[in-house]
Design an enzyme around this catalytic site. Structure first.
Site, PDB file in Angstrom:
ATOM      1  N   GLU A  13      16.170 -20.914 -43.982  1.00 61.92           N
ATOM      2  CA  GLU A  13      17.464 -19.917 -44.180  1.00 61.92           C
ATOM      3  C   GLU A  13      17.309 -19.264 -45.618  1.00 61.92           C
ATOM      4  OE1 GLU A  13      19.542 -20.769 -40.800  1.00 61.92           O
ATOM      5  OE2 GLU A  13      19.872 -19.523 -42.654  1.00 61.92           O
ATOM      6  N   GLU A  34      22.547 -11.704 -31.465  1.00 63.67           N
ATOM      7  CA  GLU A  34      21.294 -11.574 -30.466  1.00 63.67           C
ATOM      8  C   GLU A  34      21.663 -10.727 -29.506  1.00 63.67           C
ATOM      9  OE1 GLU A  34      20.936 -15.006 -33.043  1.00 63.67           O
ATOM     10  OE2 GLU A  34      22.471 -14.631 -31.588  1.00 63.67           O
ATOM     11  N   ARG A  78      17.271 -15.079 -45.212  1.00 68.45           N
ATOM     12  CA  ARG A  78      18.399 -14.489 -45.782  1.00 68.45           C
ATOM     13  C   ARG A  78      18.132 -13.842 -47.260  1.00 68.45           C
ATOM     14  NH1 ARG A  78      23.693 -17.465 -43.385  1.00 68.45           N
ATOM     15  NH2 ARG A  78      22.756 -18.712 -41.742  1.00 68.45           N
ATOM     16  N   ASP A  82      12.614 -19.783 -30.914  1.00 70.64           N
ATOM     17  CA  ASP A  82      12.741 -18.357 -30.823  1.00 70.64           C
ATOM     18  C   ASP A  82      12.119 -17.291 -31.696  1.00 70.64           C
ATOM     19  OD1 ASP A  82      14.419 -19.182 -32.970  1.00 70.64           O
ATOM     20  OD2 ASP A  82      16.394 -18.624 -32.264  1.00 70.64           O
TER      21      ASP A  82
END
Length: 644
Positions: free
Chosen positions: A264, A531, A268, A397
């Site tokens: 994360e 998405e 980010r 993913d």
């Protein structure tokens, strides 16, 4: 004699009991030694050590400060991650998790003792020292501002290598401009309410009108600010961008001492700051991102070099998620570092960042893959797979996304990434791609050879991924890939179309006569995820089929009707309810991704042209690294590679 003074006890009898006691004590001490030896020296025992060791005693890689002294900082944790899911971490409000919220557990495989344990301890100490040295080296390079291979990074030269101006032109028709302006208004509304009620916190809780900090970022603050920098800039919200930049310069503090998700923080904060620097040239973003990049290096201090998922940004101690199978690392986490780390090496001139992610790739190439597939859990201690669960959604993913994007970001020079991507895509097609009785193409999950006919919202990014990789596949398969991308995107649109709110659920199934619909209450929520509209944007760029813009506008209308509240935007708990219940969370990725992709969908293709930029998995644009650059090429982003 003393023994003879004890009634009923002979000297020989007493001697026998003392021998027994001695043997028992010897056995007990050996058992205690063995237990504590296993606790402290097995390579995956860091979470247990934290129970017994104080912070000052923990065997951490100490962060190196700018003045060269070792420091222990204070403070106190995909969102989108622990991986992207709905279950809150440690009682926090709903967070976006990259992996699924259902947390499988597996008994950790037994390890041999003796020489192997000693070898692993020795290797761990060596890697520990290397990580500490690397952090110091990176800090020195960062402070000097030198580019890769020792040359100073030249921002002016970088701008000349861009084929097109990053902010593009405005030549759309009146309806498209009107829709783009609506998305811009949504961004300003979301930002203004964050600014009013949650400034400096990580995210806005719009129903209660307060900020949410959470525990995913290790004490870092302002996730919504850093995530929004590039969105504000490309939308021309200049006043808002300037106040965000000022906050980063004056308030954003990297001296934290809490538990952070490596994934994360990377996508980010590192991604957001890198993007802001490349778009604007403001040195404050470069300075901050290089400081933060150094703090992530100790996470790679493992016997294999596969980073653990959690790191203390102050001490450098790292460990695996408690819910991850057998102390494993997550494919979607350690596989989603490559783009950002390569750019950290470009800016600093220090190859250590690139070396770390290339080592991950080297190990993945070496180990056996069941049916060519990449399972979601890997032991950072042994380098072996843990469980055979494969998913293109949560837990897996963005690993696949970063393979094709690494190839594109390298100016199509990274042949290894290209080979890995198309091999993985072939295995996915052979084992996971399914067609429903109703004709919908979907990606099932694979559990040791058994298919689970479920597709997550997170997997809907794959339509866009397959689309951007279509042109570089084998010539005879290029149209096939584009068709596959269109079919996946259509299925994800159907998951929106079949709900009462016209927003898609967290996961939808294809069994028991059900298609593209959530059958479990726990899968019915929508947390402002990007998405599906991400794939709309890529499919529009690849085909210019107007249906993708229409589908995007339908999503805008649904967001306005069901997610917009008086003081921001909120996720909803049931997309099939005609009167939705809100979850009171305006996720930072809504500003970074969902609104950005919608804005790009209604913009000309040269706004952040795909010829110049790739987007990290948080939608932060990073420039292509040109192997050769001359003003005659067109002049505007791609970095010219500074190496030979």
């Amino acid at each position: 004699m003393l023994f003879r003074k004890l009634p009923g006890v002979s000297a020989s009898g007493m001697g026998l009991r003392l021998s027994q006691k001695f043997v028992f004590l010897l056995f007990l001490s050996g058992l205690v030694t063995l237990c504590f030896g296993a606790l402290f020296f097995l390579p995956d025992s860091i979470r247990l050590k934290r129970i017994f060791l104080s912070k000052t005693d923990s065997p951490a890689v100490t962060a190196v400060s700018e003045n060269g002294h070792n420091e222990h900082h204070k403070k106190g944790v995909r969102e989108r991650e622990q991986p992207r899911g709905m279950t809150p971490a440690r009682g926090d409000a709903v967070t976006r998790l990259r992996a699924v919220s259902r947390r499988p557990s597996v008994t950790y495989e037994a390890r041999t003792a003796g020489g192997k344990a000693q070898e692993e301890r020795s290797q761990g100490r060596t890697e520990h020292g290397r990580a500490r040295d690397a952090a110091g080296s990176a800090k020195e390079s960062a402070s000097s501002g030198r580019g890769q291979h020792g040359g100073a990074f030249d921002y002016g030269k970088f701008k000349k290598c861009l084929l097109k101006p990053p902010l593009g032109t405005d030549q759309g028709d009146a309806q498209t401009r009107e829709r783009r302006d609506k998305v811009k208004e949504m961004m300003k509304f979301a930002w203004d309410n964050y600014r009013r009620y949650a400034w400096g916190k990580n995210e806005l809780q719009p129903l209660t009108r307060n900020g949410h900090t959470g525990s995913m970022f290790g004490g870092l603050r302002g996730a919504s600010i850093v995530d929004s920098l590039d969105t504000l800039y490309i939308m021309g919200l200049n006043e808002e961008y300037e106040e965000a930049k000022e906050w980063v310069e004056t308030v954003l503090d990297m001296s934290t001492n809490g538990e952070a998700s490596l994934f994360e923080v990377n996508i980010r904060y590192v991604g957001g700051l890198l993007s802001a620097y490349y778009l604007t040239g403001e040195e404050v973003f470069k300075r901050k991102v290089l400081e933060l990049g150094d703090k992530l290096l100790p996470a790679f201090n493992t016997p294999t070099g596969i980073p653990r998922g959690v790191i203390n940004l102050g001490s450098g101690t790292s460990w695996s998620w408690g819910w991850a199978s057998a102390g494993s690392s997550i494919l979607a986490e350690f596989g989603t570092l490559h783009l950002e780390f390569v750019h950290l090496s470009e800016l600093t001139g220090n190859p250590v960042f690139t070396e770390k992610v290339m080592n991950i790739r080297k190990l993945l190439n070496k180990i056996e893959k069941p049916h060519g597939l990449y399972p979601n859990f890997l032991s950072p201690a042994t380098g072996n797979w843990v469980q055979h669960h494969v998913s293109v959604g949560g837990l897996g993913d963005s690993f696949y996304e970063y393979l094709i994007k690494s190839y594109l970001m390298s100016d199509k020079q990274d042949e290894e990434a290209k080979k890995m991507y198309y091999s993985a895509l072939e295995a996915i097609e052979s084992n996971l791609v399914q067609k429903s009785p109703g004709g919908l193409t979907y990606l099932a999950e694979w559990r040791g050879g058994i298919l689970d006919h479920k597709m997550g919202h997170l997997a809907c990014f794959s339509g866009g991924m397959v689309a951007i990789g279509a042109d570089d596949g084998q010539p005879e398969k290029r149209q096939h890939y584009l068709d596959l991308a269109a079919e996946i995107t259509h299925t994800c649109h159907e998951s929106y179309k079949r709900s009462a709110t016209k927003l898609g659920p967290e996961a939808f199934r294809f069994d028991g006569g059900t298609e593209a619909t959530a059958t479990r209450l726990s899968d019915r929520y929508y947390i402002l995820r990007p998405e599906v509209v991400e794939s709309y944007m890529y499919m529009w760029r690849m085909t210019h089929d107007p249906k993708y813009r229409q589908w995007g506008w339908e999503a805008v209308e649904a967001l306005e009707q069901h997610c917009r509240v008086e003081s921001g935007f909120s996720g909803i708990r049931d997309v099939y309810a005609t009167t939705p219940s809100h979850d009171n969370m305006q996720q930072s990725f809504f500003l970074a991704e969902t609104l950005k992709y919608l804005y790009l969908l209604f913009s000309d293709d040269d706004l952040l042209s795909l010829d110049d930029w790739v987007f990290n998995t948080e939608a932060h644009p990073l420039p292509i690294i040109r192997q050769n650059c001359s003003p005659e090429r067109g002049g505007a982003p791609g970095i010219e590679a500074t190496g030979p």
